[in-house]
Structure formats: C-alpha cells, structure tokens
Design an enzyme around this catalytic site. Sequence first.
Site, mmCIF file in Angstrom:
data_model
loop_
_atom_site.group_PDB
_atom_site.id
_atom_site.type_symbol
_atom_site.label_atom_id
_atom_site.label_comp_id
_atom_site.label_asym_id
_atom_site.label_seq_id
_atom_site.Cartn_x
_atom_site.Cartn_y
_atom_site.Cartn_z
ATOM 1 N N ILE A 223 0.839 -1.197 0.000
ATOM 2 C CA ILE A 223 0.000 0.000 0.000
ATOM 3 C C ILE A 223 0.881 1.258 0.000
ATOM 4 C CG2 ILE A 223 -0.232 0.196 2.531
ATOM 5 C CD1 ILE A 223 -3.326 0.484 1.919
ATOM 6 N N GLU A 245 -1.307 -9.694 -1.493
ATOM 7 C CA GLU A 245 -2.552 -9.499 -0.743
ATOM 8 C C GLU A 245 -3.423 -8.455 -1.445
ATOM 9 O OE1 GLU A 245 -0.223 -8.280 2.530
ATOM 10 O OE2 GLU A 245 -1.085 -6.290 2.584
HETATM 11 N N1 COA Z 1 7.938 11.360 10.393
HETATM 12 C C1 COA Z 1 6.789 12.083 10.445
HETATM 13 N N2 COA Z 1 5.826 11.992 9.514
HETATM 14 C C2 COA Z 1 6.014 11.141 8.496
HETATM 15 C C3 COA Z 1 7.182 10.358 8.378
HETATM 16 C C4 COA Z 1 8.168 10.504 9.393
HETATM 17 N N3 COA Z 1 9.303 9.806 9.332
HETATM 18 N N4 COA Z 1 7.083 9.637 7.238
HETATM 19 C C5 COA Z 1 5.912 9.925 6.690
HETATM 20 N N5 COA Z 1 5.267 10.829 7.421
HETATM 21 C C6 COA Z 1 3.946 11.415 7.158
HETATM 22 C C7 COA Z 1 3.831 11.961 5.738
HETATM 23 O O1 COA Z 1 4.260 13.302 5.693
HETATM 24 C C8 COA Z 1 2.341 11.808 5.474
HETATM 25 O O2 COA Z 1 1.651 12.830 6.169
HETATM 26 P P1 COA Z 1 0.199 13.329 5.691
HETATM 27 O O3 COA Z 1 -0.739 12.178 5.888
HETATM 28 O O4 COA Z 1 -0.085 14.466 6.608
HETATM 29 O O5 COA Z 1 0.359 13.707 4.263
HETATM 30 C C9 COA Z 1 2.023 10.500 6.178
HETATM 31 O O6 COA Z 1 3.013 10.320 7.178
HETATM 32 C C10 COA Z 1 2.027 9.274 5.261
HETATM 33 O O7 COA Z 1 3.236 9.182 4.570
HETATM 34 P P2 COA Z 1 3.262 8.785 3.012
HETATM 35 O O8 COA Z 1 4.690 8.625 2.667
HETATM 36 O O9 COA Z 1 2.463 9.729 2.204
HETATM 37 O O10 COA Z 1 2.484 7.400 3.076
HETATM 38 P P3 COA Z 1 2.021 6.411 1.958
HETATM 39 O O11 COA Z 1 0.609 6.669 1.591
HETATM 40 O O12 COA Z 1 2.995 6.323 0.826
HETATM 41 O O13 COA Z 1 2.037 5.052 2.782
HETATM 42 C C11 COA Z 1 2.930 3.730 4.578
HETATM 43 C C12 COA Z 1 3.228 4.631 3.387
HETATM 44 C C13 COA Z 1 4.254 3.297 5.152
HETATM 45 C C14 COA Z 1 2.084 4.460 5.599
HETATM 46 C C15 COA Z 1 2.172 2.488 4.061
HETATM 47 O O14 COA Z 1 2.966 1.847 3.134
HETATM 48 C C16 COA Z 1 1.821 1.518 5.180
HETATM 49 O O15 COA Z 1 0.835 1.682 5.846
HETATM 50 N N6 COA Z 1 2.663 0.474 5.373
HETATM 51 C C17 COA Z 1 2.503 -0.500 6.441
HETATM 52 C C18 COA Z 1 1.645 -1.671 6.024
HETATM 53 C C19 COA Z 1 2.147 -2.420 4.835
HETATM 54 O O16 COA Z 1 3.203 -2.204 4.299
HETATM 55 N N7 COA Z 1 1.340 -3.382 4.419
HETATM 56 C C20 COA Z 1 1.625 -4.206 3.285
HETATM 57 C C21 COA Z 1 0.681 -3.999 2.184
HETATM 58 S S1 COA Z 1 -1.024 -3.729 2.639
#
Ligand code: COA
Length: 442
Positions: A223, A245
Amino acid sequence: MYSKWLDLYKSKLKTLDEAAAMIKDGEEVYCALGGGQPFGMFEAIGQRIKRGELARVALFAGNVVVQTALTDPEIQDRVNFDTPFVGPYTREGTKAGFYTYSPIKLSDMDTVSARGLRRGDVYILRVSPMDRHGFFSTGINVDYGWGMAKTNPEKRLLIVEVNEYMPRTYGTNHIHITEADVVVEHHVPMPYIPDLPLTDVEISIGRHIAEMVPDGATIQLGIGGIPNAVGKFLMDKRDLGVHSEMLTNCMLDLYKAGVITCAKKTFMPYKWVGSFAWGSQELYDFIHENPMIEMHTCGFVNNPYIIAKNDNMISVNSTLQIDLTGQCASEAIGPYQYSGVGGQADFVQGAWLSKGGKSFIATPSTTRGKDGKLISKIVPLLDYGSFVSTPRTETHWVVTEYGAVLVKGQSIKKRAESLISIAHPDFRDWLRFEAKKLGFLS
Ligand code: COA
C-alpha cells in the site's frame, strides 16, 4: 433451482433500517477491510445511535475509507471502533483514544478467529449480487472478513449487503444464501484510488528496484505511493506473476502491456492470487468474473509458507521510518498509529523463504514535517514510542531515491554505513555523528 434460492433471498431481504434494528446494544460487529465494508449498514447503524435507539456498538473494521454516520465525531464516544488497519476516518479517533488499533498480521487473522481469540456477535459482509446457484461472492474484498465469519460458528447474525457494483470473483470467497441470516441491498460504486503522477523520487526508487527484478518473478506490491510507482518500471520485464494481498492499478497496466502473464509461476501458474483489490474502476471491471483472478483469504495469501512456494518472489512495501540497524516503523509515527502492519511482515518473511526471493522496503529518504521542515526518514534510533513492523532481523533490501542497499545478514556497522549512503545528503553527516555516539561506527 434458481427460483428456490430467489425465494429464500426474498424471504431474508430487509431494509437497512430493519437490519440495523436487529443489532443489540454493545454487540461486536465484524466487517472486512476498506471496499468490503457495508457502507449502507454503517450509515443505518450510525443513524440509530444518533437517534438514541442504540446506546453503543463495537466495530471491528480495517481501513475505513468512506465517511458515514458511524464515523461522525459527534458519536465517537458510543462507537468503539477497533481496527486492524487505521484509515483516514479512524486516525483521529484512534489518536484521541476513542477508537483502538489491533496489531494483528493479516496472515494471523483467520487463525485468531478460529482459535476463538477474537469473535464477533454480528458479521456484515459486502457482496456481489447472488448468482443462479444461490452464491454471493465477497468480490474484491476477501481479506479477513470472509475467513473470520466462516470460522466463528457461534455468531448470532450474518448479514450480507448486496451491491451490484461489487465485482463477482472466483476463489475461496463465497457465501450461500442458506448461510446468510439477513440480506440488505445498497448499490453504490466501490471506493477507488486515482492514479497520481509520479514524482522524481518515485521514479528513482522504481528504477533501482526494477534492476533487481528478474524475468519470471512473482510480485507483491504493498500500500502507498511507492509500491504502485515501482510497478511502472517493470514494463520491460517478461512473464511476471502476481501473488499479492492487494491487487493494484499498476498490475493491470503491466498485464495490458503483456508483462504479467503468470506463466512462469511455480505456485498456481496462470493465476493472479490476491486477497483484496484497491484501485481504479477499470481494475474492478477487469477483476469481475475473470477466471484468471483468484481471490482468497489473507490467512492463505499472506501465509509466509504459501508465499514461499513462489520462486523469485519479489515483495515491495514502504515504511514511515527506519533506523540505522534496519528496524522499520512502517505503521506509526512515534506512538501514533497511522496505518497497520497489514501484510508487510508476512511478505518480508515469505519472500525470504522463497527460492531467489527478495523483499524491498522502499521509501523516499525524506518527508516534510507539519512545519514544512525536511525530516530524514532514515534515523539513528526510531522516534520515542515507535512500533516495529519489520524487525531488523527480517529487513532484506532498503531502497531510497539514492540507491538500494542490502541489510539482511549484515553487521550493525555495515548496515549503518550502507543506510547512511542512501540517506538524503543533508543528513548524512548528522547520521554518521550519531552512529559514532551510539557505537555503531568508529
Ligand atoms: N515522520 C513524520 N511523519 C512522516 C514520516 C516521518 N518519518 N514519514 C511519513 N510521514 C507522514 C507523511 O508526511 C504523510 O503525512 P500526511 O498524511 O499528513 O500527508 C504521512 O506520514 C504518510 O506518509 P506517506 O509517505 O504519504 O504514506 P504512503 O501513503 O505512501 O504510505 C505507509 C506509506 C508506510 C504508511 C504504508 O505503506 C503503510 O501503511 N505500510 C505499512 C503496512 C504495509 O506495508 N502493508 C503491506 C501492504 S497492505
């Protein structure tokens, strides 16, 4: 025969309000992930609470992506959302302590239910219209909803919410009209994710990973923005397969370009194996009644031993923060739950067990804080209160726009050196300084 099932269907058909009135105070209602959630019933249950006809309800539902009365902040003190994947409409409530997060890997969901560790009173599943044999399919959302409902013989009620927009799919995901206690109808388009233009950072990350994907590999894409971007750089590969998945838009693009054939898969060849889909309407149309697509419960798709039956399994997931030893905090920002572990740990483990398999944790090297300041996502130590989604013993490859480095099997010194080499240049001196203070580097 069909008329017999149709008569049964009609005898079980209720309005949303009638079905919502069957839920008793304080009962636990279990629902699937995202698009598999019964948004008609969510609205009806929420309205009953607002009218004071139901005092309290508990909801087990992951990644709530549609706003209904049930997630209205006005009633969040009476709706106990318990979510295995925090989504846009449960994030604030979870942070405030009204809602709660359940850290459960997707691979464990069915077993947690089968062993009786988690059981609901009422299960509500969103399904495609009944077929002539009397079966509903849970369509693009088998995930944990179907398996948890099936493994609880003590449930009081099984309600199916029929939606003509829900694709009909094949696999292990069917409910017969004889099993359902109540049928409701609510026809609304499935939630979808639009395709966003790629950023320069995503382009670089996609290229680094594509270099390490062999022809004939089987892919899982997680995701978030990065995994979807990676798919776009696999266009020159041949005979890729799918065991993931989540089924995504870029997989459809790869199929249309002749890249995904599933012909070389060592497990379930010629089949896309998935547990849920999250993408465009075009993706959902493609999945509808497509015998090439098999949708199974995440207890099966995410089982690392099942994943490992695919040789050259390639898994791509993202993270929020990673420390210099390789621990990935992928689902929370400090102690604040942002999403969920989902299947990240499952696929990292499964890809490792697969012959020739590799898992990639891919992330931009930086993000911007609320104040606009640049923040490094590679840090000496995880933020206070962080939760580890992928332990450092499991992390295999880590990728940023500055390159891909091997973590698995390496010493702390080697990990720190290589992770600093793919950090944003503005943070490399700071990371080296801190690594020395911590004894990671001399
Ligand atoms: N410190 C503070 N904030 C952070 C951060 C950090 N190190 N890294 C990211 N953020 C913030 C971003 O600025 C963004 O903020 P916003 O919502 O206000 O815009 C938010 O967190 C999400 O980051 P983003 O990089 O845009 O997320 P994404 O949509 O690309 O998703 C994950 C990335 C990691 C959240 C997502 O891959 C996930 O949930 N992974 C865990 C589960 C997983 O991998 N499952 C397997 C498949 S389902």
